[in-house]
Design a protein around this motif. Structure first.
Motif, PDB file in Angstrom:
ATOM      1  N   THR A  47       0.840  -1.189   0.000  1.00 45.01           N
ATOM      2  CA  THR A  47       0.000   0.000   0.000  1.00 45.01           C
ATOM      3  C   THR A  47       0.877   1.240   0.000  1.00 45.01           C
ATOM      4  O   THR A  47       1.696   1.429   0.905  1.00 45.01           O
ATOM      5  N   LEU A  48       0.696   2.075  -1.020  1.00 46.01           N
ATOM      6  CA  LEU A  48       1.445   3.324  -1.155  1.00 46.01           C
ATOM      7  C   LEU A  48       0.490   4.502  -0.974  1.00 46.01           C
ATOM      8  O   LEU A  48      -0.697   4.392  -1.295  1.00 46.01           O
ATOM      9  N   THR A  49       1.029   5.609  -0.491  1.00 48.24           N
ATOM     10  CA  THR A  49       0.222   6.821  -0.406  1.00 48.24           C
ATOM     11  C   THR A  49       0.899   7.941  -1.196  1.00 48.24           C
ATOM     12  O   THR A  49       2.121   7.973  -1.320  1.00 48.24           O
ATOM     13  N   ASN A  50       0.076   8.821  -1.704  1.00 46.51           N
ATOM     14  CA  ASN A  50       0.566   9.986  -2.432  1.00 46.51           C
ATOM     15  C   ASN A  50       0.393  11.257  -1.611  1.00 46.51           C
ATOM     16  O   ASN A  50       0.386  12.356  -2.156  1.00 46.51           O
ATOM     17  N   ALA A  51       0.249  11.098  -0.331  1.00 45.19           N
ATOM     18  CA  ALA A  51       0.140  12.230   0.584  1.00 45.19           C
ATOM     19  C   ALA A  51       0.952  11.878   1.825  1.00 45.19           C
ATOM     20  O   ALA A  51       0.753  10.815   2.392  1.00 45.19           O
TER      21      ALA A  51
ATOM     22  N   PRO B 129      -2.452   6.276 -15.118  1.00 43.67           N
ATOM     23  CA  PRO B 129      -2.664   7.022 -16.358  1.00 43.67           C
ATOM     24  C   PRO B 129      -3.981   7.792 -16.302  1.00 43.67           C
ATOM     25  O   PRO B 129      -4.991   7.283 -15.802  1.00 43.67           O
ATOM     26  N   ALA B 130      -3.966   9.020 -16.809  1.00 45.24           N
ATOM     27  CA  ALA B 130      -5.165   9.851 -16.860  1.00 45.24           C
ATOM     28  C   ALA B 130      -5.170  10.617 -18.172  1.00 45.24           C
ATOM     29  O   ALA B 130      -4.130  10.782 -18.814  1.00 45.24           O
ATOM     30  N   GLU B 131      -6.342  11.078 -18.536  1.00 49.84           N
ATOM     31  CA  GLU B 131      -6.468  11.886 -19.754  1.00 49.84           C
ATOM     32  C   GLU B 131      -5.495  13.058 -19.684  1.00 49.84           C
ATOM     33  O   GLU B 131      -5.508  13.838 -18.737  1.00 49.84           O
ATOM     34  N   GLY B 132      -4.621  13.147 -20.656  1.00 46.01           N
ATOM     35  CA  GLY B 132      -3.672  14.251 -20.702  1.00 46.01           C
ATOM     36  C   GLY B 132      -2.464  14.091 -19.805  1.00 46.01           C
ATOM     37  O   GLY B 132      -1.700  15.036 -19.627  1.00 46.01           O
ATOM     38  N   GLY B 133      -2.268  12.908 -19.204  1.00 52.22           N
ATOM     39  CA  GLY B 133      -1.086  12.741 -18.361  1.00 52.22           C
ATOM     40  C   GLY B 133      -1.241  11.667 -17.311  1.00 52.22           C
ATOM     41  O   GLY B 133      -1.575  10.528 -17.610  1.00 52.22           O
ATOM     42  N   GLU B 134      -1.019  12.066 -16.080  1.00 51.44           N
ATOM     43  CA  GLU B 134      -1.092  11.109 -14.981  1.00 51.44           C
ATOM     44  C   GLU B 134      -1.831  11.737 -13.806  1.00 51.44           C
ATOM     45  O   GLU B 134      -1.944  12.954 -13.701  1.00 51.44           O
ATOM     46  N   TYR B 135      -2.335  10.871 -12.927  1.00 48.63           N
ATOM     47  CA  TYR B 135      -3.056  11.304 -11.732  1.00 48.63           C
ATOM     48  C   TYR B 135      -2.473  10.549 -10.546  1.00 48.63           C
ATOM     49  O   TYR B 135      -2.121   9.372 -10.660  1.00 48.63           O
ATOM     50  N   PHE B 136      -2.372  11.226  -9.419  1.00 49.05           N
ATOM     51  CA  PHE B 136      -1.841  10.636  -8.195  1.00 49.05           C
ATOM     52  C   PHE B 136      -2.962  10.461  -7.179  1.00 49.05           C
ATOM     53  O   PHE B 136      -3.178  11.323  -6.332  1.00 49.05           O
ATOM     54  N   PRO B 137      -3.706   9.334  -7.254  1.00 48.61           N
ATOM     55  CA  PRO B 137      -4.732   9.087  -6.244  1.00 48.61           C
ATOM     56  C   PRO B 137      -4.067   8.985  -4.870  1.00 48.61           C
ATOM     57  O   PRO B 137      -2.882   8.677  -4.767  1.00 48.61           O
ATOM     58  N   ASP B 138      -4.823   9.209  -3.832  1.00 51.18           N
ATOM     59  CA  ASP B 138      -4.244   9.239  -2.488  1.00 51.18           C
ATOM     60  C   ASP B 138      -3.660   7.904  -2.048  1.00 51.18           C
ATOM     61  O   ASP B 138      -2.625   7.862  -1.392  1.00 51.18           O
ATOM     62  N   ILE B 139      -4.314   6.806  -2.414  1.00 42.57           N
ATOM     63  CA  ILE B 139      -3.857   5.476  -1.998  1.00 42.57           C
ATOM     64  C   ILE B 139      -3.816   4.584  -3.236  1.00 42.57           C
ATOM     65  O   ILE B 139      -4.799   4.501  -3.974  1.00 42.57           O
ATOM     66  N   VAL B 140      -2.679   3.942  -3.442  1.00 41.12           N
ATOM     67  CA  VAL B 140      -2.512   3.030  -4.567  1.00 41.12           C
ATOM     68  C   VAL B 140      -1.902   1.739  -4.024  1.00 41.12           C
ATOM     69  O   VAL B 140      -0.836   1.762  -3.411  1.00 41.12           O
ATOM     70  N   VAL B 141      -2.593   0.646  -4.250  1.00 40.41           N
ATOM     71  CA  VAL B 141      -2.096  -0.670  -3.847  1.00 40.41           C
ATOM     72  C   VAL B 141      -1.534  -1.351  -5.086  1.00 40.41           C
ATOM     73  O   VAL B 141      -2.213  -1.436  -6.113  1.00 40.41           O
ATOM     74  N   ILE B 142      -0.297  -1.822  -4.964  1.00 41.82           N
ATOM     75  CA  ILE B 142       0.351  -2.524  -6.070  1.00 41.82           C
ATOM     76  C   ILE B 142       0.725  -3.931  -5.617  1.00 41.82           C
ATOM     77  O   ILE B 142       0.799  -4.218  -4.417  1.00 41.82           O
TER      78      ILE B 142
END
Length: 151
Positions: free
Chosen positions: A32-36, A44-57
């Motif tokens: 579990t990673l956090t972006n805060a 990936p997001a339209e026009g680039g990238e997005y950093f959701p608050d929590i990303v599980v890899i």
């Protein structure tokens, strides 16, 4: 009672919901990673990238689950929520994806309507607040994924 701060909610949710304490069904290779407060992982997001608050890899670096904490519901974020949702695993048994949206308590119905009206697949909407001691409290509002997650 004041609302807990964004980063406090992110850290609490990451520690206590991804996975739940004692959860035996959580894959051993999930991280579990956090972006805060600092950015670690984008989607990936339209026009680039997005950093959701929590990303599980997983161990191969694949994105599996996403959580986003919002302090204000802004319809301009719908395209970002769609990107976050698309990055989470599919839940074919439930017809959705593993994306959870956390909003201030009392805003859950509004958040659900925004997601539904804009066809953003999600596993759950959660409300957050603080108890009398200031500790973050999460309350499930709607769960479209695994019933285990409705806690």
């Amino acid at each position: 009672m004041p609302m807990p701060g964004h980063d406090d909610v992110v850290q609490f949710v990451a520690k206590n919901r991804f996975p739940f304490p004692g959860q035996k069904t959580w894959p051993a290779d999930y991280v579990t990673l956090t972006n805060a407060p600092a950015r670690q992982r984008s989607v990936p997001a339209e026009g680039g990238e997005y950093f959701p608050d929590i990303v599980v890899i997983d161990a191969k670096g694949r994105t599996r689950e996403i959580g986003d904490v919002e302090e204000v519901l802004d319809p301009a974020k719908i395209k970002l929520w769609k990107a976050a949702s698309a990055a989470g695993d599919e839940l074919p048994d439930y017809g959705t994806r593993i994306f959870f949206l956390y909003v201030p308590a009392g805003k859950e119905a509004e958040a659900q309507k925004l997601l539904d009206d804009n066809e953003v697949p999600y596993a759950g909407v959660r409300g957050y607040s603080a108890d009398s001691s200031g500790k973050v409290v999460i309350a499930p509002f709607v769960t479209r994924g695994n019933p285990f997650d409705h806690q």
